[in-house]
Write a protein that holds these residues in place. Structure first.
Motif, PDB file in Angstrom:
ATOM      1  N   ILE A   1       0.834  -1.197   0.000  1.00  0.00           N
ATOM      2  CA  ILE A   1       0.000   0.000   0.000  1.00  0.00           C
ATOM      3  C   ILE A   1       0.873   1.252   0.000  1.00  0.00           C
ATOM      4  N   PHE A   2       2.064   1.155   0.609  1.00  0.00           N
ATOM      5  CA  PHE A   2       2.987   2.300   0.588  1.00  0.00           C
ATOM      6  C   PHE A   2       3.504   2.548  -0.829  1.00  0.00           C
ATOM      7  N   ALA A   3       3.841   1.480  -1.547  1.00  0.00           N
ATOM      8  CA  ALA A   3       4.334   1.630  -2.912  1.00  0.00           C
ATOM      9  C   ALA A   3       3.254   2.189  -3.824  1.00  0.00           C
ATOM     10  N   VAL A   4       1.992   1.820  -3.563  1.00  0.00           N
ATOM     11  CA  VAL A   4       0.883   2.325  -4.372  1.00  0.00           C
ATOM     12  C   VAL A   4       0.805   3.842  -4.276  1.00  0.00           C
ATOM     13  N   TYR A   5       0.833   4.360  -3.048  1.00  0.00           N
ATOM     14  CA  TYR A   5       0.678   5.807  -2.888  1.00  0.00           C
ATOM     15  C   TYR A   5       1.954   6.572  -3.229  1.00  0.00           C
ATOM     16  N   SER A   6       3.106   5.914  -3.192  1.00  0.00           N
ATOM     17  CA  SER A   6       4.333   6.605  -3.603  1.00  0.00           C
ATOM     18  C   SER A   6       4.358   6.851  -5.101  1.00  0.00           C
ATOM     19  N   SER A   7       3.579   6.080  -5.862  1.00  0.00           N
ATOM     20  CA  SER A   7       3.535   6.240  -7.325  1.00  0.00           C
ATOM     21  C   SER A   7       2.212   6.833  -7.788  1.00  0.00           C
ATOM     22  N   LEU A   8       1.482   7.435  -6.873  1.00  0.00           N
ATOM     23  CA  LEU A   8       0.157   7.976  -7.190  1.00  0.00           C
ATOM     24  C   LEU A   8       0.251   9.119  -8.189  1.00  0.00           C
ATOM     25  N   ALA A   9      -0.605   9.074  -9.211  1.00  0.00           N
ATOM     26  CA  ALA A   9      -0.639  10.141 -10.216  1.00  0.00           C
ATOM     27  C   ALA A   9      -1.510  11.297  -9.733  1.00  0.00           C
ATOM     28  N   LYS A  10      -1.223  12.463 -10.207  1.00  0.00           N
ATOM     29  CA  LYS A  10      -2.010  13.649  -9.858  1.00  0.00           C
ATOM     30  C   LYS A  10      -3.461  13.454 -10.289  1.00  0.00           C
ATOM     31  N   GLY A  11      -4.385  13.744  -9.378  1.00  0.00           N
ATOM     32  CA  GLY A  11      -5.807  13.609  -9.685  1.00  0.00           C
ATOM     33  C   GLY A  11      -6.340  12.200  -9.551  1.00  0.00           C
ATOM     34  N   SER A  12      -5.509  11.256  -9.083  1.00  0.00           N
ATOM     35  CA  SER A  12      -5.940   9.851  -9.011  1.00  0.00           C
ATOM     36  C   SER A  12      -6.145   9.353  -7.587  1.00  0.00           C
ATOM     37  N   ALA A  13      -6.064  10.244  -6.609  1.00  0.00           N
ATOM     38  CA  ALA A  13      -6.143   9.800  -5.214  1.00  0.00           C
ATOM     39  C   ALA A  13      -7.459   9.079  -4.929  1.00  0.00           C
ATOM     40  N   LEU A  14      -8.574   9.636  -5.344  1.00  0.00           N
ATOM     41  CA  LEU A  14      -9.870   9.023  -5.048  1.00  0.00           C
ATOM     42  C   LEU A  14     -10.021   7.691  -5.766  1.00  0.00           C
ATOM     43  N   GLY A  15      -9.715   7.674  -7.059  1.00  0.00           N
ATOM     44  CA  GLY A  15      -9.883   6.443  -7.823  1.00  0.00           C
ATOM     45  C   GLY A  15      -9.003   5.317  -7.326  1.00  0.00           C
ATOM     46  N   VAL A  16      -7.738   5.625  -7.025  1.00  0.00           N
ATOM     47  CA  VAL A  16      -6.825   4.584  -6.560  1.00  0.00           C
ATOM     48  C   VAL A  16      -7.229   4.090  -5.174  1.00  0.00           C
ATOM     49  N   THR A  17      -7.669   5.002  -4.311  1.00  0.00           N
ATOM     50  CA  THR A  17      -8.132   4.589  -2.980  1.00  0.00           C
ATOM     51  C   THR A  17      -9.332   3.660  -3.089  1.00  0.00           C
ATOM     52  N   LEU A  18     -10.274   4.015  -3.959  1.00  0.00           N
ATOM     53  CA  LEU A  18     -11.432   3.134  -4.166  1.00  0.00           C
ATOM     54  C   LEU A  18     -11.023   1.829  -4.834  1.00  0.00           C
ATOM     55  N   CYS A  19      -9.969   1.878  -5.639  1.00  0.00           N
ATOM     56  CA  CYS A  19      -9.486   0.674  -6.326  1.00  0.00           C
ATOM     57  C   CYS A  19      -9.102  -0.398  -5.321  1.00  0.00           C
ATOM     58  N   TRP A  20      -8.180  -0.071  -4.399  1.00  0.00           N
ATOM     59  CA  TRP A  20      -7.727  -1.111  -3.470  1.00  0.00           C
ATOM     60  C   TRP A  20      -8.756  -1.398  -2.379  1.00  0.00           C
ATOM     61  N   SER A  21      -9.468  -0.358  -1.914  1.00  0.00           N
ATOM     62  CA  SER A  21     -10.408  -0.570  -0.804  1.00  0.00           C
ATOM     63  C   SER A  21     -11.640  -1.355  -1.253  1.00  0.00           C
ATOM     64  N   SER A  22     -12.172  -1.057  -2.441  1.00  0.00           N
ATOM     65  CA  SER A  22     -13.326  -1.820  -2.930  1.00  0.00           C
ATOM     66  C   SER A  22     -12.925  -3.248  -3.256  1.00  0.00           C
ATOM     67  N   ALA A  23     -11.707  -3.433  -3.771  1.00  0.00           N
ATOM     68  CA  ALA A  23     -11.222  -4.779  -4.034  1.00  0.00           C
ATOM     69  C   ALA A  23     -11.121  -5.572  -2.734  1.00  0.00           C
ATOM     70  N   LEU A  24     -10.652  -4.906  -1.682  1.00  0.00           N
ATOM     71  CA  LEU A  24     -10.539  -5.572  -0.375  1.00  0.00           C
ATOM     72  C   LEU A  24     -11.913  -5.984   0.139  1.00  0.00           C
ATOM     73  N   VAL A  25     -12.863  -5.063   0.092  1.00  0.00           N
ATOM     74  CA  VAL A  25     -14.202  -5.340   0.638  1.00  0.00           C
ATOM     75  C   VAL A  25     -14.887  -6.452  -0.145  1.00  0.00           C
ATOM     76  N   VAL A  26     -14.864  -6.380  -1.458  1.00  0.00           N
ATOM     77  CA  VAL A  26     -15.550  -7.396  -2.269  1.00  0.00           C
ATOM     78  C   VAL A  26     -14.900  -8.763  -2.073  1.00  0.00           C
ATOM     79  N   THR A  27     -13.589  -8.812  -2.073  1.00  0.00           N
ATOM     80  CA  THR A  27     -12.912 -10.096  -1.853  1.00  0.00           C
ATOM     81  C   THR A  27     -13.243 -10.653  -0.483  1.00  0.00           C
ATOM     82  N   PHE A  28     -13.262  -9.796   0.542  1.00  0.00           N
ATOM     83  CA  PHE A  28     -13.593 -10.234   1.898  1.00  0.00           C
ATOM     84  C   PHE A  28     -14.999 -10.828   1.958  1.00  0.00           C
ATOM     85  N   VAL A  29     -15.943 -10.154   1.346  1.00  0.00           N
ATOM     86  CA  VAL A  29     -17.342 -10.622   1.393  1.00  0.00           C
ATOM     87  C   VAL A  29     -17.480 -11.957   0.666  1.00  0.00           C
TER      88      VAL A  29
END
Length: 625
Positions: free
Chosen positions: A293-321
């Motif tokens: 997760i640290f490497a993900v945010y170290s390479s974050l593109a400008k304007g992509s904070a929301l999309g990338v955050t939803l990318c990993w967090s939604s993947a986590l939630v759906v996989t968990f369920v």
């Protein structure tokens, strides 16, 4: 993989300084093009060549890649880099680096031993230069067009998937491929070159998170933490930390191999995460490697904070369920056999896993095959490791495993082909970096560590029962007059002393005996500053560093007994044996000392000795040969 740091550096420069970056800077942005055209491919090619044939292979491999680079970037060619939709020079580097090294290695073998003295450098330099030039030209006109076509086709496929919003469906292939250890081939062989292209042009790419997204694996491990059973439930928290924060995804592979239906959860989570990036047109500027997760945010593109955050967090939630539902629906009462699944994972990987101990409580490689080689490693590969290896070797032989080799080496000279590595507890982490595939055993007592018995049991578990073998006999009738230990170098009552005073006393006796120059005493203190020479069993063996070999005139010992004991780095020491040895004579010398001080009867004689002659009766047989 070793060049991921360079790719991340390129990504940071791209993220901040290209026109669509966080802080645009026209001058700094000039590094982006040369970085992707030349620096990264040449680093990859050099590494591939070096891994096969060291520096010579790296140089030829990197030079051979120059043709691919120009064939895909020069306007003199019909289709240049910017029109192909991919980065052919990356795949070209992965091919030409090892290929160039292989070719020069085979050529060197053709005339090995046949070059007249004085012409070696001439032949070596010209053979490498001519070979690299021919391969570079060949790669330009033969491999270049092929790779341009391949990358153009792959680029068209990705473009089609993006245009038709089908990119999330790649999870159907990527998630199973990860578990089968095809992830690096897919990620760094295909997705990274294509993603770097997109990042250079538009400032980000969703391709970097198709494989490296930490969300699916984290969701799976959370499901085991909540709904798992037994060992799987107990080990999931540790695996979660390694996977999510450390970025080592292979730690969750055994959970999937044990219950393959969980692939459905990973696919669902991966697809959901990718969908978020598609919807929000977000991504990274460079690979997230490792997939932390640290490497993900170290390479974050400008304007992509929301999309990338939803990318990993939604993947986590759906996989968990989904994984939770699958685990709850599983009516089997049997626990997940993580040991067997981990062994299967290592078979898929083709090597031992550095994180297997998190899943099994010990190195999973313990079930992977017999132990054939054990190395006792220390800072210099001299005194302490030689003595420890001697003690352990005798235990292994006495247990009936005479075919198992036990050697000692310096940590810096270790290679990752030993089954078991034994080190002092202060050096284990250094050794683990050199030999990540081995089972590592830490000891704090070189002479009588209980961990030696654990090593014997490990060998017995992996090799079978063993067979009775006679212990190696050590001659005890060697004439003490050979001069290794003389009466004048024996002191029966050292009095009160500190560790440093005891080292100096042992060294001064060696100097007085004419065995070493005075500078050797300073080297004995330097050795102690790096690694303690207290061996256990009330024994310390201060000796010089490797660099102090020049100060040794002959192989010799000194002996000082401290009846009341002295504090040696928190241990009690009564017997201080100063050691000076020529060449490699210290190896056998330490082995003989180890045999003496692991024999209670001989130690008793030393304790009761009333004269130097009594000591000579015990230590007079300690000879380097």
């Amino acid at each position: 993989m070793p060049n991921i740091g360079a790719i991340i550096a390129w990504g940071l420069i791209t993220a901040f300084f290209i026109p669509v970056g966080w802080t645009p800077n026209e001058k700094i942005a000039t590094m982006v093009g040369p970085g992707i055209y030349y620096l990264l491919p040449l680093l990859i090619a050099y590494t591939g060549g070096y891994n096969l044939y060291k520096i010579r292979g790296g140089v030829v491999g990197a030079t051979s890649t120059l043709g691919i680079i120009m064939a895909t970037s020069s306007p003199l060619f019909d289709k240049v880099y910017t029109e192909t939709g991919g980065s052919p020079m990356f795949l070209g580097a992965m091919i030409m680096g090892p290929l160039g090294a292989f070719v020069i290695m085979r050529l060197d073998r053709l005339w090995d031993g046949k070059i007249k003295p004085g012409f070696e450098m001439l032949v070596n330099n010209f053979s490498a230069g001519i070979t690299a030039a021919i391969l570079a030209i060949g790669s330009m006109f033969i491999l270049g067009p092929i790779l341009r076509a391949v990358m153009e086709g792959l680029g068209n496929v990705v473009e089609f998937l993006v245009d038709h919003s089908l990119l999330p469906f790649t999870s159907i292939f990527i998630e199973p491929a990860k578990v089968l250890f095809l992830n690096n081939a897919i990620n760094h062989g295909v997705l990274t070159p294509l993603g770097l292209d997109q990042s250079k042009d538009i400032g980000h790419s969703a391709l970097f998170l198709l494989e490296a997204n930490p969300g699916p694996g984290a969701g799976l491990l959370l499901a085991f933490m909540v709904f798992g059973k037994g060992v799987a439930k107990a080990t999931a928290p540790g695996a979660f930390i390694i996977q999510f924060f450390g970025g080592i995804h292979e730690v969750y592979f055994p959970y999937v191999l044990a219950k393959p239906r969980l692939l459905l959860a990973l696919i669902a989570g991966g697809a959901t995460g990718t969908l978020m990036n598609v919807i929000f047109d977000s991504g990274l500027v460079a690979p997230a490697a490792p997939g932390s997760i640290f490497a993900v945010y170290s390479s974050l593109a400008k304007g992509s904070a929301l999309g990338v955050t939803l990318c990993w967090s939604s993947a986590l939630v759906v996989t968990f369920v989904v994984a939770g539902l699958l685990l709850k629906m599983d009516r089997s009462e049997e626990e997940v056999d993580l040991a067997a699944a981990t062994a299967q994972m290592e078979t898929n990987k083709g090597k031992k896993s550095s994180v297997a101990s998190v899943l099994t409580g010990h190195d999973a490689s313990a079930a992977a095959g017999p132990v054939g080689s054990i190395v006792f490693a220390c800072d210099a590969g001299m005194g302490s490791s030689a003595m420890g290896a001697s003690v352990l070797r005798k235990k292994i032989q006495d247990a009936g495993f005479g075919d198992v080799t036990v050697v000692n080496k310096a940590i810096s000279s270790l290679s990752d082909d030993y089954d078991v590595v034994v080190t002092h507890q202060d050096l284990t982490e250094r050794a683990r970096r050199e030999t990540p595939s081995a089972v590592h055993v830490s000891v704090d007592n070189f002479m009588a560590s209980p961990r030696y018995d654990e090593v014997v049991e490990l060998v017995r578990a992996r090799n079978g029962a063993g067979s009775a073998t006679a212990p190696v006999a050590v001659a005890d009738d060697v004439d003490a007059t050979r001069g290794l230990l003389v009466e004048d170098a024996i002191v029966l009552d050292g009095g009160a002393a500190t560790r440093d005073q005891a080292i100096a006393r042992a060294g001064e006796l060696l100097v007085a005996a004419g065995a070493v120059d005075p500078a050797y005493v300073d080297a004995m203190h330097q050795r102690e500053a790096s690694v303690s020479t207290a061996m256990g069993n009330l024994l310390a063996i201060p000796h010089g560093t490797n660099e102090a070999k020049a100060d040794v005139r002959r192989t010799a010992l000194s002996f000082v007994r401290y009846p009341d004991g002295i504090d040696w780095n928190g241990r009690e020491v009564k017997y201080v044996v100063g050691v000076a040895a020529l060449g490699n004579e210290h190896l056998k010398l330490m082995a003989r000392l180890a045999e003496v001080f692991t024999d209670p009867e001989r130690v008793r004689h030393l304790e009761e000795a009333n004269s130097p002659l009594d000591v000579l009766e015990v230590l007079g047989a300690v000879q380097p040969a």
